[in-house]
Design a protein around this motif. Structure first.
Motif, short mmCIF file in Angstrom:
data_model
loop_
_atom_site.label_atom_id
_atom_site.label_comp_id
_atom_site.label_asym_id
_atom_site.label_seq_id
_atom_site.Cartn_x
_atom_site.Cartn_y
_atom_site.Cartn_z
N PHE A 1 -4.57 -2.33 -0.26
CA PHE A 1 -3.58 -3.28 0.21
C PHE A 1 -3.06 -4.04 -1.01
O PHE A 1 -3.79 -4.82 -1.63
CB PHE A 1 -4.23 -4.23 1.21
CG PHE A 1 -3.26 -5.08 2.01
CD1 PHE A 1 -1.90 -4.91 1.91
CD2 PHE A 1 -3.75 -6.03 2.88
CE1 PHE A 1 -1.02 -5.69 2.65
CE2 PHE A 1 -2.89 -6.82 3.64
CZ PHE A 1 -1.53 -6.64 3.52
N ASN A 2 -1.82 -3.81 -1.36
CA ASN A 2 -1.16 -4.61 -2.39
C ASN A 2 -0.65 -5.88 -1.70
O ASN A 2 0.33 -5.84 -0.97
CB ASN A 2 -0.01 -3.83 -3.02
CG ASN A 2 0.72 -4.62 -4.11
OD1 ASN A 2 0.88 -5.82 -4.01
ND2 ASN A 2 1.19 -3.91 -5.12
N LEU A 38 -11.92 -2.01 0.98
CA LEU A 38 -10.52 -2.37 0.80
C LEU A 38 -10.21 -2.47 -0.69
O LEU A 38 -10.74 -3.34 -1.39
CB LEU A 38 -10.24 -3.71 1.49
CG LEU A 38 -8.80 -4.21 1.48
CD1 LEU A 38 -7.90 -3.28 2.29
CD2 LEU A 38 -8.74 -5.63 2.06
N ALA A 39 -9.35 -1.57 -1.19
CA ALA A 39 -8.86 -1.65 -2.56
C ALA A 39 -7.71 -2.66 -2.61
O ALA A 39 -6.84 -2.65 -1.75
CB ALA A 39 -8.39 -0.28 -3.04
N LEU A 40 -7.72 -3.50 -3.63
CA LEU A 40 -6.78 -4.63 -3.71
C LEU A 40 -5.93 -4.54 -4.97
O LEU A 40 -6.43 -4.15 -6.03
CB LEU A 40 -7.54 -5.95 -3.72
CG LEU A 40 -8.39 -6.26 -2.48
CD1 LEU A 40 -9.43 -7.32 -2.81
CD2 LEU A 40 -7.49 -6.71 -1.34
N GLN A 41 -4.66 -4.96 -4.85
CA GLN A 41 -3.80 -5.10 -6.01
C GLN A 41 -3.00 -6.40 -5.92
O GLN A 41 -2.82 -6.95 -4.84
CB GLN A 41 -2.81 -3.91 -6.11
CG GLN A 41 -3.47 -2.54 -6.24
CD GLN A 41 -3.65 -1.89 -4.90
OE1 GLN A 41 -2.77 -1.90 -4.05
NE2 GLN A 41 -4.83 -1.32 -4.68
N GLU A 42 -2.52 -6.83 -7.09
CA GLU A 42 -1.67 -8.03 -7.25
C GLU A 42 -2.37 -9.33 -6.87
O GLU A 42 -1.78 -10.22 -6.27
CB GLU A 42 -0.34 -7.88 -6.49
CG GLU A 42 0.65 -7.00 -7.19
CD GLU A 42 2.10 -7.21 -6.77
OE1 GLU A 42 2.48 -8.32 -6.39
OE2 GLU A 42 2.85 -6.22 -6.83
N ILE A 180 -7.12 5.46 -5.42
CA ILE A 180 -6.31 4.86 -4.36
C ILE A 180 -5.63 3.59 -4.86
O ILE A 180 -6.22 2.81 -5.60
CB ILE A 180 -7.18 4.56 -3.12
CG1 ILE A 180 -6.33 4.02 -1.97
CG2 ILE A 180 -8.35 3.64 -3.45
CD1 ILE A 180 -7.07 3.93 -0.64
N GLY A 181 -4.38 3.40 -4.45
CA GLY A 181 -3.71 2.15 -4.79
C GLY A 181 -2.23 2.31 -4.96
O GLY A 181 -1.61 3.26 -4.48
N ASP A 182 -1.65 1.34 -5.66
CA ASP A 182 -0.21 1.28 -5.88
C ASP A 182 0.11 2.08 -7.14
O ASP A 182 -0.07 1.62 -8.26
CB ASP A 182 0.22 -0.18 -6.03
CG ASP A 182 1.72 -0.34 -6.25
OD1 ASP A 182 2.43 0.68 -6.25
OD2 ASP A 182 2.16 -1.49 -6.44
N THR A 183 0.60 3.30 -6.92
CA THR A 183 0.91 4.18 -8.05
C THR A 183 2.28 3.92 -8.64
O THR A 183 2.57 4.35 -9.75
CB THR A 183 0.86 5.65 -7.61
OG1 THR A 183 1.93 5.91 -6.70
CG2 THR A 183 -0.48 5.99 -6.97
N ASN A 184 3.16 3.27 -7.86
CA ASN A 184 4.55 3.02 -8.28
C ASN A 184 5.33 4.32 -8.55
O ASN A 184 6.36 4.30 -9.22
CB ASN A 184 4.60 2.11 -9.51
CG ASN A 184 4.51 0.65 -9.13
OD1 ASN A 184 5.33 0.14 -8.38
ND2 ASN A 184 3.49 -0.03 -9.65
#
Length: 270
Positions: A1-2, A38-42, A180-184
């Motif tokens: 979840f970003n 839960l993987a986290l970004q930002e 897993i995550g925000d690869t953009n």
């Protein structure tokens, strides 16, 4: 979840600018996804011990209201004094246990010109129980941007991560890896996903699915080791925001939707 700029509402944009996410909202959303990890970004560091004050409250609400046992950790960026947009991971100890410490993946990120891996990747191993499925989770937040330079940097980041994965397998004595995550990743012209797949991973992103609220972009992805018996039936979906309309969701949560990966729990085959 970003979770868009969690802890720095002034960095949010559009109708969400200066709107801080509420712990009750985030706790409800996590419960709705029925997640165990839960993987986290930002995330921004806003509390002592390299923590985020809002996430501290989210964990408290999950544990008091839902009777669960959540905790989390946030990782240090490439510049270890940079407290902005860090990645992290949270997990429900009622459902999974962490196996050992988090591992800062040994990537040579001393690249002052290109700044690969500003959000330095880490790996954490979890187990669903003694003799049951275990998994090494690598949360990602790759370089953002739509230009050729940014695309090339993401491709370079993929190369650097792939080169380090044998060390990760050796460190944990486990080949059940999930990235897993925000690869953009910006589309078919970009080879970032192709590189990860060619290194022995399956991209779980369903066809023609967007994971963000701006344009049609499939940024948020999970890749699982292709030869993993425990992960071979895994699947990804973008979480339905349910009754929240787009404008309401955008203000209260993020410009990204959560993605949810289902993993079968079975006998550990390692």
């Amino acid at each position: 979840f970003n979770i868009e700029h969690l802890g720095n509402a002034s960095a949010r944009y559009g109708e969400a600018k200066n709107v801080a996410q509420e712990p009750d909202d985030l706790a409800d959303k996590i419960l709705q996804t029925e997640s165990d990890i839960l993987a986290l970004q930002e995330i921004y560091i806003t509390a002592p011990n390299h923590k985020n004050a809002t996430l501290n409250d989210v964990m408290d609400r999950l544990n008091r209201r839902a009777g669960q046992d959540w905790t989390y950790m946030l990782f240090r960026n490439r510049d270890t004094f940079d407290d902005s947009q860090v990645t992290g991971i949270a997990w429900n100890r009622d459902r999974v246990s962490r196996s050992g410490a988090a591992h800062r993946i040994p990537i040579d990120d001393d690249t002052p010109i290109d700044f690969e891996w500003d959000r330095h990747p880490h790996a954490v191993k979890f187990s669903a129980g003694e003799g049951r499925t275990d998994i090494v989770v690598i949360p990602l937040h790759m370089k953002a941007g739509s230009g050729a330079d940014e695309r090339e940097q993401r491709e370079s980041e993929a190369d650097m991560l792939i080169e380090a994965l044998d060390e990760v397998r050796d460190h944990f004595d486990d080949a059940d890896l999930m990235i897993i995550g925000d690869t953009n990743i910006r589309g078919s012209r970009e080879t970032t996903a192709d590189k990860i797949e060619a290194a022995g991973f399956k991209d779980l992103l369903p066809a023609n699915q967007t994971t963000v609220m701006f344009g049609f972009r499939a940024f948020d992805r999970a890749f699982v080791a292709s030869d993993s018996v425990e992960l071979r039936s895994s699947s990804q979906k973008t979480f339905d925001v349910g009754e929240d309309d787009r404008e309401d969701y955008r203000k209260r949560f993020s410009d990204h939707y959560p993605i949810v990966v289902t993993v079968q729990v079975m006998e550990d085959d390692d």
